[in-house]
Write an enzyme that holds these catalytic residues in place. Structure first.
Site, mmCIF file in Angstrom:
data_model
loop_
_atom_site.group_PDB
_atom_site.id
_atom_site.type_symbol
_atom_site.label_atom_id
_atom_site.label_comp_id
_atom_site.label_asym_id
_atom_site.label_seq_id
_atom_site.Cartn_x
_atom_site.Cartn_y
_atom_site.Cartn_z
ATOM 1 N N GLU A 264 3.714 -26.181 -62.445
ATOM 2 C CA GLU A 264 3.876 -25.019 -61.586
ATOM 3 C C GLU A 264 3.678 -25.394 -60.128
ATOM 4 O O GLU A 264 2.858 -26.242 -59.796
ATOM 5 C CB GLU A 264 2.864 -23.939 -61.972
ATOM 6 C CG GLU A 264 3.135 -23.424 -63.366
ATOM 7 C CD GLU A 264 2.284 -22.230 -63.729
ATOM 8 O OE1 GLU A 264 2.786 -21.370 -64.465
ATOM 9 O OE2 GLU A 264 1.121 -22.155 -63.301
ATOM 10 N N CYS B 291 2.274 -25.163 -52.376
ATOM 11 C CA CYS B 291 1.099 -25.702 -53.045
ATOM 12 C C CYS B 291 1.588 -26.628 -54.158
ATOM 13 O O CYS B 291 2.154 -26.181 -55.153
ATOM 14 C CB CYS B 291 0.265 -24.545 -53.587
ATOM 15 S SG CYS B 291 -1.226 -25.080 -54.405
ATOM 16 N N CYS C 6 -5.186 -31.644 -65.905
ATOM 17 C CA CYS C 6 -6.216 -32.311 -65.107
ATOM 18 C C CYS C 6 -7.332 -32.725 -66.058
ATOM 19 O O CYS C 6 -7.709 -31.953 -66.934
ATOM 20 C CB CYS C 6 -6.766 -31.368 -64.034
ATOM 21 S SG CYS C 6 -8.102 -32.098 -63.050
ATOM 22 N N CYS D 29 -13.206 -28.549 -64.874
ATOM 23 C CA CYS D 29 -14.051 -27.573 -64.172
ATOM 24 C C CYS D 29 -14.005 -26.254 -64.945
ATOM 25 O O CYS D 29 -12.944 -25.831 -65.405
ATOM 26 C CB CYS D 29 -13.564 -27.358 -62.739
ATOM 27 S SG CYS D 29 -13.576 -28.864 -61.765
ATOM 28 N N CYS E 250 -11.518 -23.264 -64.002
ATOM 29 C CA CYS E 250 -10.129 -23.580 -63.656
ATOM 30 C C CYS E 250 -9.227 -23.640 -64.890
ATOM 31 O O CYS E 250 -9.546 -24.327 -65.865
ATOM 32 C CB CYS E 250 -10.105 -24.909 -62.916
ATOM 33 S SG CYS E 250 -8.444 -25.534 -62.581
ATOM 34 N N CYS F 124 -4.788 -19.828 -57.058
ATOM 35 C CA CYS F 124 -5.588 -21.036 -57.251
ATOM 36 C C CYS F 124 -6.323 -20.967 -58.577
ATOM 37 O O CYS F 124 -6.919 -19.955 -58.895
ATOM 38 C CB CYS F 124 -6.649 -21.171 -56.183
ATOM 39 S SG CYS F 124 -6.072 -20.902 -54.540
HETATM 40 N N1 SAH Z 1 -8.249 -30.748 -58.170
HETATM 41 C C1 SAH Z 1 -8.361 -30.449 -56.785
HETATM 42 C C2 SAH Z 1 -7.169 -29.703 -56.241
HETATM 43 C C3 SAH Z 1 -6.587 -28.622 -57.098
HETATM 44 S S1 SAH Z 1 -7.605 -27.201 -57.373
HETATM 45 C C4 SAH Z 1 -9.621 -29.693 -56.505
HETATM 46 O O1 SAH Z 1 -10.285 -29.274 -57.438
HETATM 47 O O2 SAH Z 1 -9.961 -29.591 -55.333
HETATM 48 C C5 SAH Z 1 -7.330 -26.302 -55.866
HETATM 49 C C6 SAH Z 1 -8.435 -25.315 -55.494
HETATM 50 O O3 SAH Z 1 -8.426 -24.181 -56.367
HETATM 51 C C7 SAH Z 1 -9.816 -25.944 -55.595
HETATM 52 O O4 SAH Z 1 -10.635 -25.608 -54.512
HETATM 53 C C8 SAH Z 1 -10.321 -25.310 -56.861
HETATM 54 O O5 SAH Z 1 -11.673 -25.378 -56.921
HETATM 55 C C9 SAH Z 1 -9.752 -23.912 -56.733
HETATM 56 N N2 SAH Z 1 -9.840 -23.126 -57.965
HETATM 57 C C10 SAH Z 1 -9.961 -23.573 -59.231
HETATM 58 N N3 SAH Z 1 -10.083 -22.544 -60.109
HETATM 59 C C11 SAH Z 1 -10.032 -21.411 -59.361
HETATM 60 C C12 SAH Z 1 -10.085 -20.029 -59.665
HETATM 61 N N4 SAH Z 1 -10.234 -19.606 -60.915
HETATM 62 N N5 SAH Z 1 -9.986 -19.142 -58.645
HETATM 63 C C13 SAH Z 1 -9.828 -19.568 -57.373
HETATM 64 N N6 SAH Z 1 -9.763 -20.857 -57.020
HETATM 65 C C14 SAH Z 1 -9.869 -21.781 -57.995
HETATM 66 FE FE1 SF4 Z 2 -8.988 -30.285 -61.948
HETATM 67 FE FE2 SF4 Z 2 -9.043 -27.633 -61.731
HETATM 68 FE FE3 SF4 Z 2 -11.272 -29.043 -61.353
HETATM 69 FE FE4 SF4 Z 2 -9.302 -29.165 -59.510
HETATM 70 S S1 SF4 Z 2 -10.512 -27.356 -60.047
HETATM 71 S S2 SF4 Z 2 -10.488 -30.881 -60.385
HETATM 72 S S3 SF4 Z 2 -7.514 -28.987 -60.873
HETATM 73 S S4 SF4 Z 2 -10.125 -28.894 -63.291
#
Ligand code: SAH
Ligand code: SF4
Length: 331
Positions: A81, A95, A102, A106, A109, A322
């Site tokens: 996406e 974006c 990944c 986290c 996410c 995000c």
């Molecule tokens: N992996 C990298 C970049 C992709 S994630 C990272 O983690 O930085 C991009 C952004 O979206 C990051 O700041 C991440 O923490 C945020 N993000 C992840 N899950 C989210 C959610 N449920 N709501 C809002 N932002 C989120």
């Molecule tokens: Fe990976 Fe999502 Fe964590 Fe970014 S926020 S490092 S995309 S698991």
């Protein structure tokens, strides 16, 4: 676009041919080689066969905000996406995803739930921007900003991300200062990046003000804890003189209380550190913070002298916000 394959085909051709081909891709934004007038019919047929310009993408537009999501099918059938965000001042940000899935898991996410399927090639990252460049071309608009904040961890696919940036900067003419990489804190990536002599912005996903909470939310913190992370970021700032944006998701009752803000302020009171508070988008686990709690949190940081901004998320209704990017159930 598979650039390695493309250059192989163009081997032995005069130099200006490479220039013509690049112009077709990045200036004309052609989506089929047959649209290109200054190449021979024979070459165009070969290119259409072996290096097609077509990018397979399905578009979803948000009703509630100026955001558009594309579900792009890669040459091996996997899907990723990509999101286009329209801003009030006429700028457009793409974006970009850097991996299919990944590996970092986290807890907040959606991409993390997929695990890692594979890294993207740099051509596949460039294609995400080209896809929306073509889309905007119809209205005589262009992509002005690129953020590597889609699916995946950019610094676990370092070389491809750097190559993509080079093309986007030199050939699509997107200013380096208009690009940002967000990392969850992959230390060797930050170190390497600090030596690139690039004006590309760096953002760190912080999301918690202490190791205990951060390790619960982001397992990578066990490998790269906060003291090591800040040491690496300080080194980056020393070398580059550039500011660093710390992203902090506001999760209800988890990391959004006044004592968290106090703890965070202590960490952030440093030269060129900035905090960006992000609204949490539901992914089935936590809840977004209450507006009043966010306001209080922000006030505490400001009172302590921390540079703080707030980001509202776009595109929740099409799951293009995000942390909501996943293609797990859409194959
Ligand atoms: N992996 C990298 C970049 C992709 S994630 C990272 O983690 O930085 C991009 C952004 O979206 C990051 O700041 C991440 O923490 C945020 N993000 C992840 N899950 C989210 C959610 N449920 N709501 C809002 N932002 C989120
Ligand atoms: Fe990976 Fe999502 Fe964590 Fe970014 S926020 S490092 S995309 S698991």
């Amino acid at each position: 676009m598979n650039f390695d394959k493309l250059y192989k085909i163009l081997e032995g051709q005069p130099k200006y041919r490479v220039q013509q081909v690049k112009e077709a891709i990045f200036k004309k934004l052609a989506s089929n080689w047959s649209e290109v007038t200054n190449l021979s019919k024979e070459l165009k047929e070969k290119l259409n066969q072996e290096c097609p310009l077509e990018i397979k993408g399905q578009i979803f537009s948000s009703q509630a905000s100026e955001s558009t999501k594309a579900l792009i099918t890669l040459s091996d059938g996997l899907k990723i996406e990509t999101v286009l965000l329209g801003h009030k001042d006429g700028r457009f940000t793409v974006c970009v995803s850097t991996q299919v899935g990944c590996p970092l898991d986290c807890k907040f996410c959606a991409t993390g739930k997929m695990g890692l399927i594979r890294n993207l090639e740099y051509g596949e990252m460039i294609n995400q921007v080209l896809f929306f460049s073509r889309y905007l071309k119809n209205n005589e608009q262009r992509v002005s900003n690129v953020v590597f904040m889609g699916m995946g961890e950019p610094f676990l696919n370092y070389d491809n991300v750097m190559k993509a940036i080079k093309y986007l900067n030199e050939d699509l003419e997107i200013g380096a200062r208009r690009m940002s990489i967000s990392t969850s804190g992959v230390l060797h990536g930050i170190k390497k990046f600090s030596n690139e002599k690039m004006q590309v912005n760096l953002a760190i996903s912080l999301h918690a003000p202490n190791d205990k909470l951060r390790s619960e939310l982001m397992p990578i913190n066990k490998r790269f804890p906060l003291d090591k992370l800040f040491a690496e970021v300080d080194e980056y700032i020393k070398k580059t003189g550039r500011r660093v944006m710390f992203e902090y998701l506001m999760i209800r009752g988890v990391n959004d209380q006044p004592h968290h803000a106090q703890e965070l302020a202590k960490l952030m009171k440093k030269y060129l550190y900035m905090v960006n508070l992000i609204s949490y988008n539901p992914t089935g686990v936590f809840k977004a913070s209450k507006t009043a709690d966010i306001r209080k949190f922000k006030e505490i940081l400001e009172r302590e002298g921390v540079a703080v901004t707030q980001r509202y998320s776009f595109g929740r209704d099409i799951e293009a916000a995000c942390g909501q990017l996943t293609t797990e159930n859409k194959k």
